[in-house]
Write an enzyme that holds these catalytic residues in place. Sequence first.
Site, PDB file in Angstrom:
ATOM      1  N   CYS A   1       0.804  -1.215   0.000  1.00 37.44           N
ATOM      2  CA  CYS A   1       0.000   0.000   0.000  1.00 37.44           C
ATOM      3  C   CYS A   1       0.839   1.269   0.000  1.00 37.44           C
ATOM      4  CB  CYS A   1      -0.892  -0.010   1.232  1.00 37.44           C
ATOM      5  SG  CYS A   1       0.039  -0.292   2.737  1.00 37.44           S
TER       6      CYS A   1
HETATM    7  C1  LIG Z   1       1.004  -4.880   4.029  1.00 36.25           C
HETATM    8  S1  LIG Z   1       2.174  -6.183   4.042  1.00 36.25           S
HETATM    9  C2  LIG Z   1       1.158  -7.568   4.428  1.00 36.25           C
HETATM   10  C3  LIG Z   1       1.004  -7.826   5.908  1.00 36.25           C
HETATM   11  C4  LIG Z   1       0.281  -9.100   6.227  1.00 36.25           C
HETATM   12  N1  LIG Z   1      -1.054  -9.133   5.636  1.00 36.25           N
HETATM   13  C5  LIG Z   1       0.145  -9.322   7.729  1.00 36.25           C
HETATM   14  O1  LIG Z   1      -0.954  -9.338   8.247  1.00 36.25           O
HETATM   15  O2  LIG Z   1       1.180  -9.479   8.402  1.00 36.25           O
HETATM   16  C6  LIG Z   1       2.503  -6.400   2.328  1.00 36.25           C
HETATM   17  C7  LIG Z   1       3.517  -7.509   2.025  1.00 36.25           C
HETATM   18  O3  LIG Z   1       3.612  -7.643   0.598  1.00 36.25           O
HETATM   19  C8  LIG Z   1       4.925  -8.057   0.296  1.00 36.25           C
HETATM   20  N2  LIG Z   1       5.164  -7.767  -1.137  1.00 36.25           N
HETATM   21  C9  LIG Z   1       5.349  -6.560  -1.717  1.00 36.25           C
HETATM   22  N3  LIG Z   1       5.505  -6.680  -3.047  1.00 36.25           N
HETATM   23  C10 LIG Z   1       5.408  -7.999  -3.316  1.00 36.25           C
HETATM   24  C11 LIG Z   1       5.498  -8.751  -4.518  1.00 36.25           C
HETATM   25  N4  LIG Z   1       5.693  -8.158  -5.693  1.00 36.25           N
HETATM   26  N5  LIG Z   1       5.378 -10.090  -4.431  1.00 36.25           N
HETATM   27  C12 LIG Z   1       5.181 -10.703  -3.241  1.00 36.25           C
HETATM   28  N6  LIG Z   1       5.085 -10.027  -2.063  1.00 36.25           N
HETATM   29  C13 LIG Z   1       5.202  -8.697  -2.105  1.00 36.25           C
HETATM   30  C14 LIG Z   1       5.794  -7.277   1.247  1.00 36.25           C
HETATM   31  O4  LIG Z   1       7.043  -7.914   1.412  1.00 36.25           O
HETATM   32  C15 LIG Z   1       4.931  -7.263   2.514  1.00 36.25           C
HETATM   33  O5  LIG Z   1       5.330  -8.297   3.389  1.00 36.25           O
END
Ligand SMILES: C[S@@+](CC[C@H](N)C(=O)[O-])C[C@H]1O[C@@H](n2cnc3c(N)ncnc32)[C@H](O)[C@@H]1O
Length: 334
Positions: free
Chosen positions: A82
């Site tokens: 985000c």
């Molecule tokens: C907002 S966090 C999610 C938190 C999770 N829902 C929790 O409750 O702990 C977003 C996650 O997306 C991952 N992310 C970002 N870009 C990504 C991509 N292209 N592919 C896979 N994961 C990705 C980041 O590493 C991060 O851990």
Amino acid sequence: MTEELAAANEPLRIISLFTGAGGLDLGFEAAGCHTIAAVDNDPESCRTLRHNRPDWNVFEGDVREYSPVLRDVDLVIGGPPCQGFSSAGKGDPNDPRNFLWKEYFRIVKAVRPRGLVLENVSALTHRKNGDHLTGIISALEEAGYHFAMDVLNAADYGVPQNRRRLIVIGLRDGNPGLPVPTTADRPRTVREAIEDIDNKFDESWNHVPPKHAEHVAERWAKLKAGEVDPNYRRARLDYDKPSVTIRAGGGYGPRGDHLAGFHPPIHPTRPRQLTVREAARIQSFPDDWILKGSKTAQGRQIGNAVPVLLAEAIAKHVVDFLRSRDADASVRSA
Ligand SMILES: C[S@@+](CC[C@H](N)C(=O)[O-])C[C@H]1O[C@@H](n2cnc3c(N)ncnc32)[C@H](O)[C@@H]1O
């Protein structure tokens, strides 16, 4: 026990996208679900997941390269990144990270789960991000999901923190709406969350006392509860209120410069910032959930997470609805 009841007691099978520290998954686990695949491209988050749940199948890589081979998936859950939407960041609606929700729906269309849960920052509802929100709504409709969406405050669901997030629940068979608040009249406080581990640094994981320059600690010692340090734009927490939002990003230096690292709010009574464990408590993570990686990485994982108790309220709501649908169907077919 009949075979049908045994099947009804089986955990629901979840694919978790953008799993991070696993906050959303822990809530679903508490509601009787099992994460059969977790996807994240952050190595430190993946270490956390593998350390705490060695039986989870963790795909460490870009979601754009993930092709689900699994079938019989009950739910897809996840919070696409985000940074581009967030009012805490610079907030460019064309930031490439903003388009990862399309990957979420690519996977939903491939596995056709019974339902989905999508979490995001409330800024996704702001006008400048309107194209993304409209895109998400169209994707839900095209994939055939009835859905409910709104901004929920975690403090209304037992979490000792004001944290407003957009929650979308979509189901193919019916619409349960969103869970009803449980603690809106009496939110949990920072005191309830962290007072018992105050200065007991040897007793908890990720509970390392932070070091600050003497002049900073002296200034913070004089701050009143709820007051914001003008130099670092950080609030001292009030023991008797819910916390302000725990964030993942860095903080601000004395000249307004952006600082990397972990910069959570200031402890309610000590002249220091919260430890990672205190921040994790405020995010309602259990103490046995160990965060791996550098302190910056631990803080990022915690600040990014869906609070476990909010996730659990959402999960129970969805699971109860699906179970009652199953019970109705089995009565009809009897
Ligand atoms: C907002 S966090 C999610 C938190 C999770 N829902 C929790 O409750 O702990 C977003 C996650 O997306 C991952 N992310 C970002 N870009 C990504 C991509 N292209 N592919 C896979 N994961 C990705 C980041 O590493 C991060 O851990």
